[in-house]
Design a protein around this motif. Structure first.
Motif, PDB file in Angstrom:
ATOM      1  N   PHE A 134      58.661  54.672  56.125  1.00  0.00           N
ATOM      2  CA  PHE A 134      59.727  53.725  56.547  1.00  0.00           C
ATOM      3  C   PHE A 134      59.462  52.702  57.506  1.00  0.00           C
ATOM      4  CE2 PHE A 134      61.634  57.955  55.686  1.00  0.00           C
ATOM      5  CZ  PHE A 134      63.382  57.222  54.096  1.00  0.00           C
ATOM      6  N   SER A 135      57.561  52.149  56.861  1.00  0.00           N
ATOM      7  CA  SER A 135      57.478  51.047  58.072  1.00  0.00           C
ATOM      8  C   SER A 135      58.229  49.468  57.643  1.00  0.00           C
ATOM      9  CB  SER A 135      56.408  51.037  57.861  1.00  0.00           C
ATOM     10  OG  SER A 135      55.464  50.705  56.843  1.00  0.00           O
ATOM     11  N   PHE A 136      58.141  49.757  56.055  1.00  0.00           N
ATOM     12  CA  PHE A 136      58.602  48.453  55.499  1.00  0.00           C
ATOM     13  C   PHE A 136      60.404  47.610  55.643  1.00  0.00           C
ATOM     14  CE2 PHE A 136      60.441  51.615  52.920  1.00  0.00           C
ATOM     15  CZ  PHE A 136      61.556  51.194  52.979  1.00  0.00           C
ATOM     16  N   GLY A 139      60.977  44.606  59.710  1.00  0.00           N
ATOM     17  CA  GLY A 139      61.576  43.285  58.880  1.00  0.00           C
ATOM     18  C   GLY A 139      62.610  42.886  59.078  1.00  0.00           C
ATOM     19  N   PHE A 140      63.475  43.993  58.519  1.00  0.00           N
ATOM     20  CA  PHE A 140      64.919  43.957  57.637  1.00  0.00           C
ATOM     21  C   PHE A 140      65.446  44.532  59.105  1.00  0.00           C
ATOM     22  CE2 PHE A 140      68.170  47.221  57.556  1.00  0.00           C
ATOM     23  CZ  PHE A 140      68.938  47.189  57.136  1.00  0.00           C
ATOM     24  N   LEU A 141      64.843  45.986  59.715  1.00  0.00           N
ATOM     25  CA  LEU A 141      65.580  45.582  61.307  1.00  0.00           C
ATOM     26  C   LEU A 141      65.356  44.756  62.634  1.00  0.00           C
ATOM     27  CD1 LEU A 141      64.276  49.648  61.532  1.00  0.00           C
ATOM     28  CD2 LEU A 141      66.478  49.087  61.390  1.00  0.00           C
ATOM     29  N   MET A 142      64.610  44.210  62.610  1.00  0.00           N
ATOM     30  CA  MET A 142      64.788  43.235  63.511  1.00  0.00           C
ATOM     31  C   MET A 142      65.472  41.883  63.094  1.00  0.00           C
ATOM     32  SD  MET A 142      60.734  40.783  64.698  1.00  0.00           S
ATOM     33  CE  MET A 142      59.903  42.345  65.290  1.00  0.00           C
ATOM     34  N   SER A 143      65.267  41.366  61.914  1.00  0.00           N
ATOM     35  CA  SER A 143      66.516  40.390  61.977  1.00  0.00           C
ATOM     36  C   SER A 143      67.943  41.165  61.836  1.00  0.00           C
ATOM     37  CB  SER A 143      66.044  39.822  60.597  1.00  0.00           C
ATOM     38  OG  SER A 143      65.501  40.628  59.751  1.00  0.00           O
ATOM     39  N   GLY A 144      68.332  41.901  61.374  1.00  0.00           N
ATOM     40  CA  GLY A 144      69.085  42.657  61.859  1.00  0.00           C
ATOM     41  C   GLY A 144      69.984  42.968  62.611  1.00  0.00           C
ATOM     42  N   ILE A 145      68.916  43.911  63.450  1.00  0.00           N
ATOM     43  CA  ILE A 145      69.342  43.820  64.954  1.00  0.00           C
ATOM     44  C   ILE A 145      69.869  42.879  65.482  1.00  0.00           C
ATOM     45  CG2 ILE A 145      69.128  45.342  67.384  1.00  0.00           C
ATOM     46  CD1 ILE A 145      67.561  47.229  65.285  1.00  0.00           C
ATOM     47  N   LEU A 146      69.040  41.730  65.505  1.00  0.00           N
ATOM     48  CA  LEU A 146      69.114  40.834  65.768  1.00  0.00           C
ATOM     49  C   LEU A 146      70.937  39.726  65.469  1.00  0.00           C
ATOM     50  CD1 LEU A 146      68.573  38.063  67.927  1.00  0.00           C
ATOM     51  CD2 LEU A 146      66.872  37.624  66.299  1.00  0.00           C
ATOM     52  N   ILE A 179      66.246  54.913  63.268  1.00  0.00           N
ATOM     53  CA  ILE A 179      66.336  56.282  63.647  1.00  0.00           C
ATOM     54  C   ILE A 179      64.729  57.157  62.551  1.00  0.00           C
ATOM     55  CG2 ILE A 179      66.776  58.901  62.696  1.00  0.00           C
ATOM     56  CD1 ILE A 179      70.015  58.123  64.659  1.00  0.00           C
ATOM     57  N   LEU A 180      65.415  56.195  61.276  1.00  0.00           N
ATOM     58  CA  LEU A 180      64.359  56.958  60.103  1.00  0.00           C
ATOM     59  C   LEU A 180      63.334  55.857  60.352  1.00  0.00           C
ATOM     60  CD1 LEU A 180      66.761  56.751  56.942  1.00  0.00           C
ATOM     61  CD2 LEU A 180      65.450  58.665  57.665  1.00  0.00           C
ATOM     62  N   ASN A 185      57.442  56.424  62.144  1.00  0.00           N
ATOM     63  CA  ASN A 185      57.189  56.020  62.620  1.00  0.00           C
ATOM     64  C   ASN A 185      55.770  56.215  63.720  1.00  0.00           C
ATOM     65  OD1 ASN A 185      55.475  53.370  63.406  1.00  0.00           O
ATOM     66  ND2 ASN A 185      56.797  53.008  65.139  1.00  0.00           N
ATOM     67  N   ILE A 186      56.928  58.056  64.584  1.00  0.00           N
ATOM     68  CA  ILE A 186      56.041  58.578  64.479  1.00  0.00           C
ATOM     69  C   ILE A 186      54.684  59.373  64.122  1.00  0.00           C
ATOM     70  CG2 ILE A 186      55.998  60.880  66.496  1.00  0.00           C
ATOM     71  CD1 ILE A 186      59.296  59.132  67.306  1.00  0.00           C
TER      72      ILE A 186
END
Length: 223
Positions: A134-136, A139-146, A179-180, A185-186
């Motif tokens: 789910f590394s793709f 970018g979505f997470l970084m911008s979405g959380i911000l 979480i995914l 990532n781990i």
């Protein structure tokens, strides 16, 4: 002399063992920090401590997060993880107390807690069993959380209930995705430090619980 195939097999085995060690250490530390956070939240509720406020909460969170990141490769990293999660537990206590004072507050809190547990266990199990990458989503997470974070601050400052509700819905989706992402990532070696992995998953669980609690309270007509 080892053949290339034998060398590759050895490296693959070492990689799997290292990954399993990170997963084991992450979930062990996460379990302990969640219990410690629950303890500090309980202490906050017993002594009826006031909420420190948004500014102090943000300063404390980012300050302790900075120290955790800086010392992530030493024993101090674990100490600061407990300091961070304990502090967040203290900020959580007054919020839970406020909901518990409602007519159906106990049910709301337990439902939010149960929902958080089901979502976390379900998504973690899915990522671990399917081993999908789910590394793709980085970018979505970084911008979405911000965006959600800034919107949440705006909703608090200008007291806009509808925006706050929308932010909570966004955080439920974003923290589920986190979480995914972090579990994947781990598994795939993107995160090899169990201290930082623990912090990421703790933050996801903390925000997921608060967001579900806010949504449940709003839809029950008591928020």
């Amino acid at each position: 002399m080892y053949t290339n195939r034998e060398v590759a097999a050895v490296r693959s085995t070492d990689s799997v063992l290292a990954t399993n060690k990170v997963i084991r250490n992450t979930y062990m530390l996460l379990s302990m920090t969640l219990l410690f956070s629950a303890l500090t939240a309980g202490i906050s509720m017993v002594f009826n401590l006031p909420h420190p406020g948004m500014i102090l909460t943000l300063v404390g969170y980012f300050g302790l997060l900075f120290l955790t990141t800086k010392f992530r490769n030493s024993g101090l990293g674990v100490v600061f993880v407990f300091a961070l999660t304990g502090f967040m537990g203290l900020t959580l206590g007054p919020i839970i107390s406020a909901y518990m004072s409602l007519p159906n507050g106990g049910q709301l809190v337990m439902t939010a807690l149960g929902g958080t547990g089901v979502i976390f266990i379900g998504l973690s199990a899915y990522a671990l069993t399917t081993r999908k990458d789910f590394s793709f989503m980085a970018g979505f997470l970084m911008s979405g959380i911000l965006v959600a974070f800034l919107a949440g601050i705006g909703a608090a400052i200008f007291n806009i209930p509808a925006l706050a509700l929308g932010v909570s819905a966004m955080f439920v989706l974003l923290m589920s995705a986190l979480i995914l992402f972090e579990t994947s990532n781990i598994i795939h070696g993107g995160e090899t430090n169990y201290v930082m992995a623990t912090v990421s998953l703790y933050v996801a669980i903390y925000n997921l619980f608060l967001s579900l609690l806010h949504l449940l309270g709003a839809f029950s007509g008591d928020d």
